[in-house]
Design an enzyme around this catalytic site. Structure first.
Site, PDB file in Angstrom:
ATOM      1  N   GLY A  14       0.787  -1.235   0.000  1.00 36.63           N
ATOM      2  CA  GLY A  14       0.000   0.000   0.000  1.00 36.63           C
ATOM      3  C   GLY A  14       0.812   1.273   0.000  1.00 36.63           C
ATOM      4  O   GLY A  14       0.338   2.304   0.479  1.00 36.63           O
ATOM      5  N   SER A  15       2.033   1.253  -0.529  1.00 33.94           N
ATOM      6  CA  SER A  15       2.815   2.503  -0.557  1.00 33.94           C
ATOM      7  C   SER A  15       2.166   3.522  -1.499  1.00 33.94           C
ATOM      8  O   SER A  15       2.235   4.729  -1.250  1.00 33.94           O
ATOM      9  CB  SER A  15       4.260   2.224  -0.978  1.00 33.94           C
ATOM     10  OG  SER A  15       4.337   1.869  -2.343  1.00 33.94           O
ATOM     11  N   ASN A  16       1.491   3.054  -2.549  1.00 36.92           N
ATOM     12  CA  ASN A  16       0.776   3.996  -3.418  1.00 36.92           C
ATOM     13  C   ASN A  16      -0.443   4.562  -2.704  1.00 36.92           C
ATOM     14  O   ASN A  16      -0.749   5.747  -2.827  1.00 36.92           O
ATOM     15  CB  ASN A  16       0.366   3.309  -4.728  1.00 36.92           C
ATOM     16  CG  ASN A  16       1.502   3.303  -5.735  1.00 36.92           C
ATOM     17  OD1 ASN A  16       1.803   4.316  -6.356  1.00 36.92           O
ATOM     18  ND2 ASN A  16       2.160   2.165  -5.868  1.00 36.92           N
ATOM     19  N   MET A  91      -4.249  -6.840  -6.753  1.00 35.76           N
ATOM     20  CA  MET A  91      -3.701  -7.914  -7.584  1.00 35.76           C
ATOM     21  C   MET A  91      -4.765  -8.845  -8.144  1.00 35.76           C
ATOM     22  O   MET A  91      -4.572 -10.055  -8.173  1.00 35.76           O
ATOM     23  CB  MET A  91      -2.668  -8.699  -6.758  1.00 35.76           C
ATOM     24  CG  MET A  91      -1.438  -7.887  -6.427  1.00 35.76           C
ATOM     25  SD  MET A  91      -0.720  -7.203  -7.951  1.00 35.76           S
ATOM     26  CE  MET A  91       0.423  -6.023  -7.267  1.00 35.76           C
ATOM     27  N   ARG A  92      -5.894  -8.280  -8.538  1.00 34.31           N
ATOM     28  CA  ARG A  92      -6.901  -9.147  -9.165  1.00 34.31           C
ATOM     29  C   ARG A  92      -7.424  -8.473 -10.425  1.00 34.31           C
ATOM     30  O   ARG A  92      -7.458  -7.246 -10.494  1.00 34.31           O
ATOM     31  CB  ARG A  92      -8.083  -9.369  -8.195  1.00 34.31           C
ATOM     32  CG  ARG A  92      -7.693 -10.167  -6.979  1.00 34.31           C
ATOM     33  CD  ARG A  92      -8.867 -10.768  -6.283  1.00 34.31           C
ATOM     34  NE  ARG A  92      -8.410 -11.465  -5.094  1.00 34.31           N
ATOM     35  CZ  ARG A  92      -7.907 -12.706  -5.097  1.00 34.31           C
ATOM     36  NH1 ARG A  92      -7.839 -13.362  -6.235  1.00 34.31           N
ATOM     37  NH2 ARG A  92      -7.476 -13.280  -4.005  1.00 34.31           N
ATOM     38  N   ASN A 108      -6.187   2.479 -12.918  1.00 37.57           N
ATOM     39  CA  ASN A 108      -5.162   1.546 -12.435  1.00 37.57           C
ATOM     40  C   ASN A 108      -3.774   2.104 -12.733  1.00 37.57           C
ATOM     41  O   ASN A 108      -3.596   2.931 -13.638  1.00 37.57           O
ATOM     42  CB  ASN A 108      -5.322   0.171 -13.119  1.00 37.57           C
ATOM     43  CG  ASN A 108      -4.340  -0.855 -12.579  1.00 37.57           C
ATOM     44  OD1 ASN A 108      -4.136  -0.954 -11.381  1.00 37.57           O
ATOM     45  ND2 ASN A 108      -3.702  -1.595 -13.486  1.00 37.57           N
ATOM     46  N   HIS A 110       0.241   0.751 -13.476  1.00 36.22           N
ATOM     47  CA  HIS A 110       1.016  -0.456 -13.830  1.00 36.22           C
ATOM     48  C   HIS A 110       2.481  -0.024 -14.010  1.00 36.22           C
ATOM     49  O   HIS A 110       2.749   0.959 -14.711  1.00 36.22           O
ATOM     50  CB  HIS A 110       0.456  -1.079 -15.120  1.00 36.22           C
ATOM     51  CG  HIS A 110       1.125  -2.363 -15.504  1.00 36.22           C
ATOM     52  ND1 HIS A 110       0.808  -3.572 -14.919  1.00 36.22           N
ATOM     53  CD2 HIS A 110       2.114  -2.615 -16.390  1.00 36.22           C
ATOM     54  CE1 HIS A 110       1.581  -4.511 -15.447  1.00 36.22           C
ATOM     55  NE2 HIS A 110       2.376  -3.966 -16.336  1.00 36.22           N
TER      56      HIS A 110
HETATM   57  C1  GRF Z   1       2.930  -1.024  -7.645  1.00 38.98           C
HETATM   58  O1  GRF Z   1       4.155  -1.185  -8.341  1.00 38.98           O
HETATM   59  C2  GRF Z   1       1.825  -0.895  -8.665  1.00 38.98           C
HETATM   60  O2  GRF Z   1       2.223  -0.284  -9.869  1.00 38.98           O
HETATM   61  C3  GRF Z   1       1.492  -2.331  -8.943  1.00 38.98           C
HETATM   62  O3  GRF Z   1       1.595  -2.990  -7.699  1.00 38.98           O
HETATM   63  C4  GRF Z   1       2.552  -2.288  -6.898  1.00 38.98           C
HETATM   64  C5  GRF Z   1       1.878  -1.970  -5.588  1.00 38.98           C
HETATM   65  O4  GRF Z   1       2.804  -1.485  -4.699  1.00 38.98           O
HETATM   66  N1  GRF Z   1       0.158  -2.456  -9.491  1.00 38.98           N
HETATM   67  P1  GRF Z   1       2.219  -0.826  -3.321  1.00 38.98           P
HETATM   68  O5  GRF Z   1       1.348  -1.883  -2.659  1.00 38.98           O
HETATM   69  O6  GRF Z   1       1.447   0.394  -3.701  1.00 38.98           O
HETATM   70  O7  GRF Z   1       3.466  -0.509  -2.527  1.00 38.98           O
END
Ligand code: GRF
Length: 191
Positions: A14-16, A91-92, A108, A110
């Protein structure tokens, strides 16, 4: 004036999500985070939601098929008044239930320059092993394909051949944590 209600979907660290929460907090993104949705009961993103005081809807896929899972999530999101779904390390693959309930309202991220290295759970590793001179990050609308919807934003990254995979991943994360909040802010502004 109605403020956009965001739902952030994540399955892992969840860093994003963290970067987006911070951008909402410092008003870079003019929206509310109505909830975080997670399909993995042990994911660290749940802890992040708790720290941020954001409701977190944790629903495991165990014992549920995709339609059952998505129907329960869609009902929750509609009740929360969600206008925009942000997938951030979810991741789905999304099925028709959520896509129909939220048409053109799902975004999304990527970690590659789509269409390159699309449809893989390890886009960074694949680019690293392919020894391509550059990769990057793509933010796109979600359609019924995998990593195939209309592209909203991209940022390229030249790969230093001396980098380890961890160093490449760290550089990608830095781009993600800048580009996603900025892009979400632009989408929200245009709503
Ligand atoms: C990120 O690299 C995103 O692009 C991909 O999964 C990763 C998630 O990282 N879909 P985080 O959980 O946000 O750290």
């Amino acid at each position: 004036m109605h403020k956009t209600n965001l739902a952030l979907f994540a399955s892992g660290n969840g860093s994003n999500v963290q970067a987006i929460l911070q951008a909402v907090q410092n008003r870079e993104i003019s929206a509310n985070v109505a909830c975080i949705v997670c399909d993995q009961p042990q994911a660290y993103v749940i802890e992040r939601a708790k720290q941020a005081g954001v409701p977190c809807f944790v629903l495991s896929r165990q014992g549920r098929n995709r339609t059952e899972w998505e129907t329960q999530v869609a009902t929750y999101l509609k009740q929360a008044g969600v206008d925009l779904i942000i997938l951030a390390g979810f991741m789905r693959i999304l099925g028709n239930t959520l896509l129909t309930a939220f048409p053109n309202q799902i975004v999304n991220i990527h970690p590659s320059l789509l269409p390159a290295f699309g449809g893989t759970p390890d886009a960074i590793g694949d680019a690293f092993r392919a020894r391509v001179p550059e990769t990057g990050v793509t933010i796109h609308w979600v359609d019924n394909g995998v990593d195939t919807g209309p592209i909203i934003a991209q940022q390229a990254l030249s790969i230093n051949p001396n980098w380890t995979l961890d160093e490449l991943s760290a550089e990608i994360r830095k781009i993600e944590h800048q580009l996603y909040p900025k892009t979400i802010a632009q989408i929200v502004q245009q709503k």
